[in-house]
Design a protein around this motif. Structure first.
Motif, PDB file in Angstrom:
ATOM      1  N   TRP A  27     -11.848  -0.927  -7.102  1.00 39.22           N
ATOM      2  CA  TRP A  27     -10.971  -2.005  -7.563  1.00 39.22           C
ATOM      3  C   TRP A  27     -10.843  -1.968  -9.074  1.00 39.22           C
ATOM      4  CZ3 TRP A  27      -8.555  -5.708  -4.439  1.00 39.22           C
ATOM      5  CH2 TRP A  27      -8.862  -5.632  -3.083  1.00 39.22           C
TER       6      TRP A  27
ATOM      7  N   THR B 232       0.839  -1.196   0.000  1.00 40.31           N
ATOM      8  CA  THR B 232       0.000   0.000   0.000  1.00 40.31           C
ATOM      9  C   THR B 232       0.869   1.239   0.000  1.00 40.31           C
ATOM     10  OG1 THR B 232      -1.838  -1.051   1.187  1.00 40.31           O
ATOM     11  CG2 THR B 232      -1.686   1.343   1.351  1.00 40.31           C
TER      12      THR B 232
ATOM     13  N   ARG C  99      -8.584   3.630  -1.814  1.00 39.24           N
ATOM     14  CA  ARG C  99      -9.424   3.990  -0.657  1.00 39.24           C
ATOM     15  C   ARG C  99      -9.614   5.498  -0.678  1.00 39.24           C
ATOM     16  NH1 ARG C  99     -10.547   2.123   4.676  1.00 39.24           N
ATOM     17  NH2 ARG C  99     -10.248   3.652   6.341  1.00 39.24           N
TER      18      ARG C  99
ATOM     19  N   TYR D 203     -10.831  -1.005   0.999  1.00 39.21           N
ATOM     20  CA  TYR D 203     -10.712  -0.303  -0.268  1.00 39.21           C
ATOM     21  C   TYR D 203     -12.058  -0.188  -0.964  1.00 39.21           C
ATOM     22  CZ  TYR D 203      -5.924  -0.944   0.984  1.00 39.21           C
ATOM     23  OH  TYR D 203      -4.750  -0.917   1.692  1.00 39.21           O
TER      24      TYR D 203
END
Length: 126
Positions: A116, A49, A97, A113
């Protein structure tokens, strides 16, 4: 917000690949972007991340081999993957996010999140 993952392919053990996640839409509302991966018969696994101020986090399985980075001029997040192993074979997904909520403690969870992309296949042969 739309995410487009690309850059997957077939490589040999020890080689490198760079994945790209291009983000479009309300980009200013994005607070963190992650990469996940899923191998056949396994659940989706968090890989890395990148969050506020470019702070990066990695799973133990890829730490030291993978690098997540961002190019804000191109609205793209990259995953540079070096020293690839057969066990890195998977479909790789990027996820985003929304800004304003802390990522601490929850960055490894899929439900963290909001957006996607479709996956990109990475296959590493031995």
């Amino acid at each position: 917000v739309q995410l487009q993952a690309s850059g997957g392919g077939l490589v040999r053990e020890g080689e490198s690949l760079r994945l790209s996640c291009t983000i479009s839409g309300s980009i200013s509302g994005i607070g963190a972007v992650a990469w996940f991966r899923q191998s056949p018969g396994k659940s989706r696994e968090w890989v890395a991340t990148i969050a506020g101020a470019g702070t990066t986090y990695y799973s133990d399985s890829v730490k030291g081999r993978f690098t997540i980075s961002e190019d804000n001029t191109k609205n793209t997040v990259y995953l540079q993957m070096n020293s690839l192993k057969p066990e890195d074979t998977a479909v790789y997904y990027c996820a985003a996010r929304t800004r304003g909520r802390t990522i601490a403690g929850v960055m490894k969870e899929e439900r963290t999140y909001d957006y996607w992309g479709q996956g990109t296949q990475v296959t590493v042969s031995s």
